[in-house]
Design a protein around this motif. Structure first.
Motif, PDB file in Angstrom:
ATOM      1  N   LEU A  88      49.469  34.677  33.157  1.00 34.12           N
ATOM      2  CA  LEU A  88      48.801  35.292  32.005  1.00 34.12           C
ATOM      3  C   LEU A  88      47.849  36.393  32.445  1.00 34.12           C
ATOM      4  CD1 LEU A  88      48.064  32.167  29.775  1.00 34.12           C
ATOM      5  CD2 LEU A  88      49.711  33.989  29.343  1.00 34.12           C
ATOM      6  N   LEU A  89      47.107  36.137  33.504  1.00 36.42           N
ATOM      7  CA  LEU A  89      46.158  37.135  33.997  1.00 36.42           C
ATOM      8  C   LEU A  89      46.868  38.341  34.609  1.00 36.42           C
ATOM      9  CD1 LEU A  89      43.456  34.789  35.565  1.00 36.42           C
ATOM     10  CD2 LEU A  89      43.315  36.067  33.425  1.00 36.42           C
ATOM     11  N   LYS A  90      48.067  38.134  35.106  1.00 35.07           N
ATOM     12  CA  LYS A  90      48.852  39.237  35.662  1.00 35.07           C
ATOM     13  C   LYS A  90      49.647  39.970  34.583  1.00 35.07           C
ATOM     14  CE  LYS A  90      49.412  37.718  40.379  1.00 35.07           C
ATOM     15  NZ  LYS A  90      50.355  37.504  41.471  1.00 35.07           N
ATOM     16  N   GLY A  91      49.457  39.552  33.338  1.00 33.31           N
ATOM     17  CA  GLY A  91      50.129  40.235  32.246  1.00 33.31           C
ATOM     18  C   GLY A  91      51.545  39.768  31.987  1.00 33.31           C
ATOM     19  N   ARG A  92      51.910  38.623  32.532  1.00 32.00           N
ATOM     20  CA  ARG A  92      53.250  38.087  32.304  1.00 32.00           C
ATOM     21  C   ARG A  92      53.129  36.839  31.439  1.00 32.00           C
ATOM     22  NH1 ARG A  92      55.720  37.236  38.066  1.00 32.00           N
ATOM     23  NH2 ARG A  92      53.877  35.968  38.085  1.00 32.00           N
ATOM     24  N   ALA A  93      52.841  37.049  30.193  1.00 30.76           N
ATOM     25  CA  ALA A  93      52.669  35.928  29.257  1.00 30.76           C
ATOM     26  C   ALA A  93      53.965  35.148  29.128  1.00 30.76           C
ATOM     27  CB  ALA A  93      52.226  36.447  27.891  1.00 30.76           C
ATOM     28  N   SER A 146      57.186  33.552  27.757  1.00 32.93           N
ATOM     29  CA  SER A 146      58.092  34.040  26.703  1.00 32.93           C
ATOM     30  C   SER A 146      58.848  32.908  26.068  1.00 32.93           C
ATOM     31  CB  SER A 146      59.053  35.053  27.286  1.00 32.93           C
ATOM     32  OG  SER A 146      59.720  34.537  28.414  1.00 32.93           O
TER      33      SER A 146
END
Length: 118
Positions: A111-116, A118
């Motif tokens: 999440l922090l790396k922008g890969r929420a 899916s």
């Protein structure tokens, strides 16, 4: 013999399930489709600790052991096979916190790396 094999197989599946609860979020980094099954497994693991629920696998193992003429589980799965065997009882809370931190870490880093999820 069949009930004993069922009890032993259930115990093995239970150990695998516990391992998945703790590490499944990291597996989801590799296979994103594992995120949702892991969320369900981690939620169940959390509920068993917070609300004192008994896992159905514990019921199945206990039932099979009794049918096999063995002594059933007098306590829960973790209390029977891990607490006091793999680790001293006094470390139960610390290990629960560690497991929770591992699960949270496995979800927060993507999440922090922008890969929420899916």
């Amino acid at each position: 013999m069949g009930y004993r094999a069922l009890a032993d197989a259930t115990m093995a599946v239970h150990f695998l399930f516990l391992a998945y609860v703790v590490t499944g979020g990291f597996l989801a980094w590799w296979r994103p489709w594992l995120r949702w099954p892991h969320l369900a497994a981690a939620g169940w693991g959390f509920a068993t600790i917070v609300f004192g629920l008994t896992c159905p696998l514990t019921y199945v193992e206990n039932w099979a052991r009794l049918r096999a003429g063995e002594q059933g589980l007098s306590r829960g799965f973790i209390d029977t096979y891990l607490t006091g065997v793999v680790y001293p009882e006094r470390y139960t809370l610390q290990l629960q916190i560690l497991a929770a931190l591992l699960v949270l870490t496995s979800w927060l880093i993507p999440l922090l790396k922008g890969r929420a999820p899916s």
